[in-house]
Design an enzyme around this catalytic site. Structure first.
Site, PDB file in Angstrom:
ATOM      1  N   ALA A  66       0.859  -1.087   0.044  1.00 40.00           N
ATOM      2  CA  ALA A  66       0.026  -0.027   0.136  1.00 40.00           C
ATOM      3  C   ALA A  66       0.839   1.288   0.136  1.00 40.00           C
ATOM      4  CB  ALA A  66      -0.569  -0.122   1.379  1.00 40.00           C
ATOM      5  N   GLY A 111       0.343  -5.078   0.839  1.00 43.58           N
ATOM      6  CA  GLY A 111      -0.895  -4.831  -0.051  1.00 43.58           C
ATOM      7  C   GLY A 111      -0.552  -5.576  -1.043  1.00 43.58           C
ATOM      8  N   GLU A 114      -0.843  -9.130  -0.665  1.00 41.63           N
ATOM      9  CA  GLU A 114      -2.186  -9.440  -0.396  1.00 41.63           C
ATOM     10  C   GLU A 114      -2.957  -9.309  -1.717  1.00 41.63           C
ATOM     11  OE1 GLU A 114      -2.138  -6.183   2.663  1.00 41.63           O
ATOM     12  OE2 GLU A 114      -3.229  -7.462   4.025  1.00 41.63           O
ATOM     13  N   GLU A 134       4.728  -5.271   7.255  1.00 37.84           N
ATOM     14  CA  GLU A 134       4.211  -4.306   7.948  1.00 37.84           C
ATOM     15  C   GLU A 134       4.695  -3.990   9.313  1.00 37.84           C
ATOM     16  OE1 GLU A 134       2.596  -6.505   6.230  1.00 37.84           O
ATOM     17  OE2 GLU A 134       1.113  -5.410   4.661  1.00 37.84           O
TER      18      GLU A 134
END
Ligand code: COA
Length: 257
Positions: A66, A111, A114, A134
């Site tokens: 992200a 992300g 993911e 993260e």
């Protein structure tokens, strides 16, 4: 339709979705994620589309996470909303009734990992790297990583990768069952097409039912065996079932499309 952060094109019925922020290692900003959602809502249902290949622009990354610069100053409420919105988009990918392959061509971190795991299958180039780093940022995966990584590779190794933030190589990802295949970089797209084309010869209705039945295993409150019984029964009402069984009896290949 054209998008600000994604390139799309249809080639022999395969919808290519290319994450296109190479100067930021294809980091997933919110606009980009919304665009992924729009593609699955608007472009994928096009009857011409037999499957989706999602990949990253450039040679370094599928997506390096992200976009940290976007959420670094978020409050608790904003962080919660970011995660909830991301989850909804990942679900639309995961529940797609057509096959979705992540062609991972470099970093698939945070992300990015993911998003790859929300795709049905992952094909990795030999230089790919996967991880959920993260913890290094004082946060946890927010687009389903704590769930899908553990679902895919099991609790022991999954929790280790989540807690350490360690990155793993493509070869390790293949061994752990995170990647379905690991191939040289110049074969990545061809291998991804090969997989979609093979599935495209099967009954599309049955493929869509497989997505739902498999998903039931992981969905709270659903009985996967019951979901399978219902999905199996529904197949009996389709032209594709008639074609598949008739073709078998007539000793010919079925034609589903
Ligand atoms: N969010 C925002 N920007 C990112 C990013 C992310 N997740 N990952 C990379 N970028 C940007 C960098 O800030 C840099 O931008 P700049 O040139 O404007 O400074 C550019 O992409 C290139 O990245 P850089 O770090 O210089 O490349 P590298 O080859 O040295 O390192 C990584 C590659 C993947 C190891 C490193 O970029 C990294 O650790 N990224 C963050 C990974 C992460 O924590 N992801 C989870 C986020 S929730």
């Amino acid at each position: 339709m054209s998008y600000n952060n994604l390139l799309t094109n249809i080639e022999d019925g395969i919808l290519f979705v290319t994450i296109n922020r190479p100067s930021k290692l294809n980091a997933l900003n919110m606009e980009l994620l919304q665009e992924v959602g729009q593609i699955f809502a608007n472009d994928v249902p096009n009857p011409e589309v037999i499957g989706v290949i999602m990949t990253g622009s450039g040679e370094k990354a599928f997506a390096a996470g992200a976009d940290i610069s976007e959420f670094a100053k978020f409050s608790v409420e904003e962080g919660t909303k970011l995660s909830a919105d991301g989850h909804a988009i990942m679900r639309s990918v995961e529940l797609c009734p057509k096959p979705v392959v992540a062609a991972v061509n470099g970093f698939a971190l945070g992300g990015g990992c993911e998003l790859a795991m929300a795709c049905h299958m992952i094909i990795a180039s030999e230089n790919a790297k996967f991880g959920q780093p993260e913890v290094n940022l004082g946060v946890i995966p927010g687009y389903g990583g704590t769930q899908r990584l553990v679902q895919r590779i099991g609790r022991s190794k999954g929790i280790e990768l989540l807690m350490t933030g360690d990155l793993i190589s493509a070869e390790q990802a293949g061994r752990l069952g995170l990647a379905n295949y690991v191939v040289p970089a110049d074969e990545l797209i061809e291998k991804s097409k090969w997989l979609i084309r093979r599935i495209a010869k099967k009954s599309p209705r049955a493929v869509g039912e497989i997505v739902k039945a498999v998903d039931a295993l992981y969905t709270d409150g659903q009985d996967g065996f019951k979901a399978e019984i219902d999905a199996f029964g529904r197949c009996f009402g389709t032209d594709e079932f008639l074609e598949g069984t008739t073709a078998f009896m007539e000793k010919r290949k079925p034609s589903f499309r």
